[in-house]
Design an enzyme around this catalytic site. Structure first.
Site, PDB file in Angstrom:
ATOM      1  N   CYS A  39       0.835  -1.209   0.000  1.00  0.00           N
ATOM      2  CA  CYS A  39       0.000   0.000   0.000  1.00  0.00           C
ATOM      3  C   CYS A  39       0.870   1.260   0.000  1.00  0.00           C
ATOM      4  O   CYS A  39       1.645   1.499   0.932  1.00  0.00           O
ATOM      5  CB  CYS A  39      -0.916  -0.015   1.215  1.00  0.00           C
ATOM      6  SG  CYS A  39      -1.896   1.488   1.399  1.00  0.00           S
ATOM      7  N   CYS A  71       0.262   3.566   3.045  1.00  0.00           N
ATOM      8  CA  CYS A  71       0.901   3.088   4.265  1.00  0.00           C
ATOM      9  C   CYS A  71       2.383   3.423   4.275  1.00  0.00           C
ATOM     10  O   CYS A  71       2.960   3.781   5.293  1.00  0.00           O
ATOM     11  CB  CYS A  71       0.729   1.570   4.405  1.00  0.00           C
ATOM     12  SG  CYS A  71      -0.963   1.048   4.753  1.00  0.00           S
TER      13      CYS A  71
END
Length: 271
Positions: A268, A271
């Protein structure tokens, strides 16, 4: 429409929805011919209105609801509701509150066979039932030999449901429900569905005795949900400690210190 994605299922649903909510039984012969369905004995009134309303509940729309009055009613007491359960189990007589929601829920809760094949067509029914579900992943060629074992388990645990799933067709679901994927047949017991699902897995030999011991272990608390985990890092001395499933409780729930945790997905970008 939430039923089976096949011609018979769709036609049956359209037929039921195109006519009245209940079918009137005109003779003793018609009454005797009902093998599976819900029958109200008596004439119009509040009880019958609740019955008719319950017939429109989405959870029981696969069943036909009937009304037997006049001579067809015979000497059956007014307001009696009988669920004819051919193929599911013995017939049942309703003894609950006379309102649409309660009647529909009673029919729904008693609409499950002792042991059934579970698939995409009926899985949500089991999820919506709210009872623990024991799913045996097994090859269809071997399913028959385990049916009697599951039936014995179902007799011993009337507050839980049992069924088998085609492990060949639904191979991905084997691991999704907590099993290793290396052992077939295997059993996964789920009591809560959705994001909070915590399957308890059984990958030993499937017998009447072993499932009884499995159930006893769950009841006593000796057998519990075991979360999946990556291996515990051999070297974990960096400024940021890496937590895995097996170390989460010991590190994060350590009351002697404050712990700041980042949950992230490696793939991600945010993230």
């Amino acid at each position: 429409y939430n039923g089976a994605r096949d011609t018979d299922g769709i036609v049956s649903w359209v037929t039921r929805k195109s006519g009245p909510a209940t079918t009137t039984l005109e003779s003793d012969e018609e009454l005797a011919a009902v093998e599976q369905g819900v029958i109200f004995f008596g004439g119009e009134g509040d009880a019958h209105s609740a019955f008719v309303e319950s017939a429109d509940d989405q959870s029981v729309e696969r069943f036909t609801f009937y009304t037997a009055s006049g001579e067809t009613q015979g000497d059956v007491e007014d307001g009696t509701i009988v669920f004819k359960r051919d193929g599911l189990g013995e017939d049942l007589t309703y003894d609950g509150e006379v309102d649409a929601e309660s009647i529909a829920r009673w029919v729904f809760e008693n609409s499950f066979p002792k042991v059934a094949q579970i698939s995409g067509e009926n899985f949500m029914d089991y999820a919506n039932l709210g009872q623990p579900l024991n799913m045996l992943f097994v090859s269809p060629d071997d399913a028959e030999q385990y049916t009697s074992i599951l039936e014995a388990a179902a007799d011993a645990q009337s507050d839980e449901k049992f069924g088998w799933i085609d492990a060949d067709k639904f191979a991905q679901q084997v691991e999704a429900f907590g099993c290793s994927g290396d052992v077939i047949p295997c059993l996964s017991r789920v009591s809560v569905f959705g994001r909070e699902m915590k399957p308890i897995v059984f990958e030993e030999e499937i017998t009447v005795e072993s499932l009884a011991e499995f159930a006893a272990g769950i009841a006593s608390g000796d057998i519990k949900y075991i979360p999946k985990s990556e291996p515990v890092p051999e070297d974990n001395d960096a400024p940021v400690t890496v937590i895995v499933g097996d170390t989460f409780e010991d590190i994060v729930q350590d009351e002697s210190k404050d712990v700041f945790v980042e949950f992230y997905a490696p793939w991600c970008g945010h993230c």
